[in-house]
Design a protein around this motif. Sequence first.
Motif, PDB file in Angstrom:
ATOM      1  N   ASP A  34      73.667   6.207   1.592  1.00  0.00           N
ATOM      2  CA  ASP A  34      74.446   6.438   0.417  1.00  0.00           C
ATOM      3  C   ASP A  34      75.533   7.375   0.855  1.00  0.00           C
ATOM      4  OD1 ASP A  34      74.451   6.229  -2.676  1.00  0.00           O
ATOM      5  OD2 ASP A  34      74.894   8.283  -2.231  1.00  0.00           O
ATOM      6  N   GLY A 305      69.481   9.079  -2.344  1.00  0.00           N
ATOM      7  CA  GLY A 305      68.874   9.411  -1.058  1.00  0.00           C
ATOM      8  C   GLY A 305      68.306   8.224  -0.322  1.00  0.00           C
ATOM      9  N   CYS A 308      68.006   8.205   3.550  1.00  0.00           N
ATOM     10  CA  CYS A 308      66.880   8.947   4.122  1.00  0.00           C
ATOM     11  C   CYS A 308      65.602   8.120   4.027  1.00  0.00           C
ATOM     12  CB  CYS A 308      66.708  10.282   3.400  1.00  0.00           C
ATOM     13  SG  CYS A 308      68.140  11.367   3.519  1.00  0.00           S
ATOM     14  N   CYS A 353      63.156   9.900  -0.381  1.00  0.00           N
ATOM     15  CA  CYS A 353      64.448   9.779  -1.075  1.00  0.00           C
ATOM     16  C   CYS A 353      64.752  10.985  -1.958  1.00  0.00           C
ATOM     17  CB  CYS A 353      64.459   8.519  -1.944  1.00  0.00           C
ATOM     18  SG  CYS A 353      64.524   6.965  -1.020  1.00  0.00           S
ATOM     19  N   PRO A 355      65.771  14.742  -3.406  1.00  0.00           N
ATOM     20  CA  PRO A 355      66.883  15.642  -3.048  1.00  0.00           C
ATOM     21  C   PRO A 355      66.561  16.653  -1.948  1.00  0.00           C
ATOM     22  CG  PRO A 355      66.834  15.312  -5.417  1.00  0.00           C
ATOM     23  CD  PRO A 355      65.609  14.649  -4.872  1.00  0.00           C
ATOM     24  N   ARG A 358      66.896  14.848   1.287  1.00  0.00           N
ATOM     25  CA  ARG A 358      68.300  14.494   1.506  1.00  0.00           C
ATOM     26  C   ARG A 358      69.097  15.709   1.967  1.00  0.00           C
ATOM     27  NH1 ARG A 358      72.838  12.926  -3.037  1.00  0.00           N
ATOM     28  NH2 ARG A 358      74.435  12.191  -1.586  1.00  0.00           N
ATOM     29  N   ARG A 359      68.851  16.867   1.336  1.00  0.00           N
ATOM     30  CA  ARG A 359      69.576  18.077   1.731  1.00  0.00           C
ATOM     31  C   ARG A 359      69.216  18.501   3.154  1.00  0.00           C
ATOM     32  NH1 ARG A 359      68.597  19.572  -3.756  1.00  0.00           N
ATOM     33  NH2 ARG A 359      66.690  20.655  -3.130  1.00  0.00           N
ATOM     34  N   ARG A 362      71.131  16.308   5.613  1.00  0.00           N
ATOM     35  CA  ARG A 362      72.562  16.108   5.387  1.00  0.00           C
ATOM     36  C   ARG A 362      73.384  16.314   6.649  1.00  0.00           C
ATOM     37  NH1 ARG A 362      74.283  18.553  -0.059  1.00  0.00           N
ATOM     38  NH2 ARG A 362      73.331  16.602  -0.735  1.00  0.00           N
ATOM     39  N   THR A 365      73.013  12.685   8.059  1.00  0.00           N
ATOM     40  CA  THR A 365      73.355  11.550   7.208  1.00  0.00           C
ATOM     41  C   THR A 365      74.674  11.740   6.471  1.00  0.00           C
ATOM     42  OG1 THR A 365      72.064  12.460   5.362  1.00  0.00           O
ATOM     43  CG2 THR A 365      70.933  10.939   6.866  1.00  0.00           C
ATOM     44  N   GLU A 366      75.067  12.993   6.232  1.00  0.00           N
ATOM     45  CA  GLU A 366      76.335  13.279   5.565  1.00  0.00           C
ATOM     46  C   GLU A 366      77.023  14.454   6.260  1.00  0.00           C
ATOM     47  OE1 GLU A 366      75.662  13.958   1.396  1.00  0.00           O
ATOM     48  OE2 GLU A 366      74.036  12.503   1.321  1.00  0.00           O
TER      49      GLU A 366
END
Length: 385
Positions: A34, A305, A308, A353, A355, A358-359, A362, A365-366
């Motif tokens: 994402d 997410g 992930c 998935c 938060p 995901r954090r 990051r 992935t981001e």
Amino acid sequence: MFHAPHGNQRAPLPTARESEPVPTTQQAHTQVVDAPAEKSAPKSACRDAYFDNAKYLAIVLVAVAHAWEPVMDGSRASRALYLLVYSFHMPAFILISGYFSRSYTGRPDQLRRLLTGIAVPYVVFEVVYSLFRRWAQDAPEQPISLLDPFYLTWFLAALFIWRLTAPLWRLIKWPVPVALTLASLATLTPDIGADLNLQRVLQFLPFFVLGLCLKPEHFQLVRRREARLLALPLFAGAGVFAYWASAHMNFGWLYRSSSAQELGVPWWAGIVMTLAFFGCALLLTAGFLAWVPRRRTWFTVLGAGTICGYLLHGLLIKAADYGRVFEDYAWLSDPGGEIMLTLIAAAAVTLLCTPPVRRSLRWVTEPDMRWAFRRDATELGRLRR
């Protein structure tokens, strides 16, 4: 900038607020697994709950199908369910990816997001998966190749290629028929090779191109009550057909990674199966999307997410595979064991998935890699103003 009717009168410069791009739902969903949302845009205003719900449900189906694969051979019902789910879960994922790639034109900011949101995770997880295989199999001689995607990473390589070609497909008069032609030709070409898994890239291409051609009103059609009702007999009939086909069909067709010759059938079967699977996947994807909730639910936030969940659940599946869990515990092939695996896979990918996960990921992935890119003239001009 000049107004012609008034000679050389200079037009007023736009204010800083007017010159900033307005974040949209489409920008926020730039990639289905994402993309990082714009820093200045409030997340609640940028995301569509319907598509976040669809992405989460699709990634759950992906994880569950991967958990079924090692234990399904002893049960025709399990094979039928696997065939049914595998017929549409990746096409649905890819179609949504194409839909949210409609705004991609190759702008510098889009290219940066393409590199940081897709290319970087691909490189990192391709190395991670390869090193994990080396360690688990005690085989240090196994090569690490960024040109030969391993296990789940093929999708990131494919998405990178599809996204780069998005502007070209908008120039073509009949993009979907052309994409289907390329997919059919791929099934006739056993010498494509494993580089970037181009066989899969080409065979799944029509779903991405179709997503590029879709408009919001098309999704409104499948969200109507009539579509939800029609989805019930559709899946019932597909389930009966899958039960019959599970005993006769080569499942290699599902993965789109082999040519007709490699599957031991005549060349023309590749064309027939390409068109047949495209039609079946399209119908089942429409049925799936018809039953995706439109409102915010407890799992809507998990749709952000999915990258992930997608990349990490594969490590769990491979860990169980390398640890011979599926072989040493034969009861996992029983109905009770398969149900337990289904619940564990769904719970695990849901957790991955969330938060917090995901954090914590990051940075890969981001990643914020502004240090690696030059600022284009448009961005510099906006900063000056």
